[in-house]
Design a protein around this motif. Structure first.
Motif, PDB file in Angstrom:
ATOM      1  N   TYR A 109     -23.249   6.949  -6.609  1.00 22.38           N
ATOM      2  CA  TYR A 109     -22.595   7.502  -7.788  1.00 22.38           C
ATOM      3  C   TYR A 109     -21.359   6.683  -8.151  1.00 22.38           C
ATOM      4  O   TYR A 109     -20.590   6.285  -7.284  1.00 22.38           O
ATOM      5  CB  TYR A 109     -22.191   8.959  -7.531  1.00 22.38           C
ATOM      6  CG  TYR A 109     -23.355   9.840  -7.151  1.00 22.38           C
ATOM      7  CD1 TYR A 109     -23.585  10.166  -5.815  1.00 22.38           C
ATOM      8  CD2 TYR A 109     -24.225  10.327  -8.119  1.00 22.38           C
ATOM      9  CE1 TYR A 109     -24.662  10.960  -5.458  1.00 22.38           C
ATOM     10  CE2 TYR A 109     -25.301  11.123  -7.760  1.00 22.38           C
ATOM     11  CZ  TYR A 109     -25.509  11.432  -6.439  1.00 22.38           C
ATOM     12  OH  TYR A 109     -26.571  12.213  -6.087  1.00 22.38           O
ATOM     13  N   TRP A 110     -21.201   6.488  -9.467  1.00 18.36           N
ATOM     14  CA  TRP A 110     -20.106   5.650  -9.963  1.00 18.36           C
ATOM     15  C   TRP A 110     -19.377   6.335 -11.109  1.00 18.36           C
ATOM     16  O   TRP A 110     -19.983   7.054 -11.902  1.00 18.36           O
ATOM     17  CB  TRP A 110     -20.652   4.328 -10.485  1.00 18.36           C
ATOM     18  CG  TRP A 110     -21.226   3.442  -9.451  1.00 18.36           C
ATOM     19  CD1 TRP A 110     -22.527   3.414  -9.024  1.00 18.36           C
ATOM     20  CD2 TRP A 110     -20.542   2.443  -8.700  1.00 18.36           C
ATOM     21  NE1 TRP A 110     -22.689   2.456  -8.060  1.00 18.36           N
ATOM     22  CE2 TRP A 110     -21.483   1.845  -7.843  1.00 18.36           C
ATOM     23  CE3 TRP A 110     -19.225   1.987  -8.669  1.00 18.36           C
ATOM     24  CZ2 TRP A 110     -21.140   0.818  -6.956  1.00 18.36           C
ATOM     25  CZ3 TRP A 110     -18.886   0.971  -7.797  1.00 18.36           C
ATOM     26  CH2 TRP A 110     -19.842   0.395  -6.953  1.00 18.36           C
ATOM     27  N   GLY A 111     -18.090   6.044 -11.205  1.00 15.38           N
ATOM     28  CA  GLY A 111     -17.335   6.420 -12.379  1.00 15.38           C
ATOM     29  C   GLY A 111     -17.443   5.336 -13.436  1.00 15.38           C
ATOM     30  O   GLY A 111     -18.091   4.307 -13.235  1.00 15.38           O
ATOM     31  N   GLN A 112     -16.760   5.562 -14.552  1.00 23.13           N
ATOM     32  CA  GLN A 112     -16.858   4.616 -15.666  1.00 23.13           C
ATOM     33  C   GLN A 112     -15.821   3.502 -15.572  1.00 23.13           C
ATOM     34  O   GLN A 112     -15.893   2.521 -16.307  1.00 23.13           O
ATOM     35  CB  GLN A 112     -16.698   5.355 -16.999  1.00 23.13           C
ATOM     36  CG  GLN A 112     -15.260   5.632 -17.436  1.00 23.13           C
ATOM     37  CD  GLN A 112     -14.551   6.670 -16.584  1.00 23.13           C
ATOM     38  OE1 GLN A 112     -15.155   7.375 -15.801  1.00 23.13           O
ATOM     39  NE2 GLN A 112     -13.232   6.763 -16.758  1.00 23.13           N
ATOM     40  N   GLY A 113     -14.850   3.671 -14.694  1.00 20.12           N
ATOM     41  CA  GLY A 113     -13.847   2.633 -14.475  1.00 20.12           C
ATOM     42  C   GLY A 113     -12.563   2.850 -15.245  1.00 20.12           C
ATOM     43  O   GLY A 113     -12.534   3.514 -16.281  1.00 20.12           O
ATOM     44  N   THR A 114     -11.498   2.281 -14.705  1.00 22.83           N
ATOM     45  CA  THR A 114     -10.199   2.303 -15.364  1.00 22.83           C
ATOM     46  C   THR A 114      -9.567   0.927 -15.218  1.00 22.83           C
ATOM     47  O   THR A 114      -9.619   0.315 -14.154  1.00 22.83           O
ATOM     48  CB  THR A 114      -9.295   3.415 -14.791  1.00 22.83           C
ATOM     49  OG1 THR A 114      -8.079   3.494 -15.538  1.00 22.83           O
ATOM     50  CG2 THR A 114      -8.962   3.191 -13.318  1.00 22.83           C
ATOM     51  N   GLN A 115      -8.978   0.437 -16.289  1.00 23.05           N
ATOM     52  CA  GLN A 115      -8.440  -0.923 -16.308  1.00 23.05           C
ATOM     53  C   GLN A 115      -7.063  -0.976 -15.662  1.00 23.05           C
ATOM     54  O   GLN A 115      -6.181  -0.171 -15.991  1.00 23.05           O
ATOM     55  CB  GLN A 115      -8.340  -1.428 -17.750  1.00 23.05           C
ATOM     56  CG  GLN A 115      -7.716  -2.805 -17.887  1.00 23.05           C
ATOM     57  CD  GLN A 115      -8.613  -3.913 -17.358  1.00 23.05           C
ATOM     58  OE1 GLN A 115      -9.804  -3.964 -17.681  1.00 23.05           O
ATOM     59  NE2 GLN A 115      -8.053  -4.816 -16.567  1.00 23.05           N
ATOM     60  N   VAL A 116      -6.881  -1.931 -14.786  1.00 21.99           N
ATOM     61  CA  VAL A 116      -5.580  -2.227 -14.198  1.00 21.99           C
ATOM     62  C   VAL A 116      -5.241  -3.668 -14.537  1.00 21.99           C
ATOM     63  O   VAL A 116      -6.023  -4.576 -14.262  1.00 21.99           O
ATOM     64  CB  VAL A 116      -5.603  -2.028 -12.674  1.00 21.99           C
ATOM     65  CG1 VAL A 116      -4.309  -2.550 -12.048  1.00 21.99           C
ATOM     66  CG2 VAL A 116      -5.805  -0.570 -12.328  1.00 21.99           C
ATOM     67  N   THR A 117      -4.078  -3.856 -15.141  1.00 22.22           N
ATOM     68  CA  THR A 117      -3.625  -5.191 -15.504  1.00 22.22           C
ATOM     69  C   THR A 117      -2.246  -5.424 -14.907  1.00 22.22           C
ATOM     70  O   THR A 117      -1.332  -4.629 -15.126  1.00 22.22           O
ATOM     71  CB  THR A 117      -3.566  -5.366 -17.029  1.00 22.22           C
ATOM     72  OG1 THR A 117      -4.856  -5.086 -17.587  1.00 22.22           O
ATOM     73  CG2 THR A 117      -3.162  -6.779 -17.388  1.00 22.22           C
ATOM     74  N   VAL A 118      -2.119  -6.503 -14.150  1.00 21.99           N
ATOM     75  CA  VAL A 118      -0.857  -6.851 -13.510  1.00 21.99           C
ATOM     76  C   VAL A 118      -0.362  -8.140 -14.149  1.00 21.99           C
ATOM     77  O   VAL A 118      -1.016  -9.177 -14.064  1.00 21.99           O
ATOM     78  CB  VAL A 118      -1.014  -7.025 -12.000  1.00 21.99           C
ATOM     79  CG1 VAL A 118       0.340  -7.288 -11.352  1.00 21.99           C
ATOM     80  CG2 VAL A 118      -1.681  -5.799 -11.385  1.00 21.99           C
TER      81      VAL A 118
END
Length: 120
Positions: A109-118
């Motif tokens: 099972y997977w989520g849709q994702g969330t963007q992390v930008t550094v």
């Protein structure tokens, strides 16, 4: 069934906490994990936690910087990310599986994702 939140833009050396809420009725019995995928790269494992939270496992590149935890009463899993680096920039995905081994390799099972930008 899995929804991530908490991503965003942060400066080099900063911190973020990602959250993931699960809706599976067996959440407290699932092993949970975090993966990430940077642009042009394959998705890679980041961290995992056993169903009870007693066992955790990290990729070498995040050891000492990231902490995975869970709150089964709230059906939540977290990824505290400290000392972030530009190379941590990626989409971060929450994952679940009944198997602690599979959640680190090929979770069901997977989520849709969330963007992390550094930023540097």
């Amino acid at each position: 069934q899995l929804v991530e939140s908490g991503g965003g833009l942060v400066q080099d050396g900063g911190s973020l906490r990602l959250s993931c809420v699960g809706s599976r009725p067996t959440f407290s019995e699932d092993a949970m994990g975090w993966f990430r995928q940077a642009p042009g790269k394959e998705r890679e494992f980041v961290a995992a936690i056993s169903y009870g939270g007693g066992t955790v496992y990290y990729a070498d590149f995040v050891k000492g910087r990231f902490t995975i935890s869970r709150d089964n009463a709230r059906d939540m899993v977290y990824l505290q990310m400290d000392s972030l680096k530009p190379e941590d920039t990626a989409i971060y995905y929450c994952a679940a599986d009944v198997s602690f081994t599979r959640v680190r390799l090929n979770p069901r099972y997977w989520g849709q994702g969330t963007q992390v930008t550094v930023s540097s």
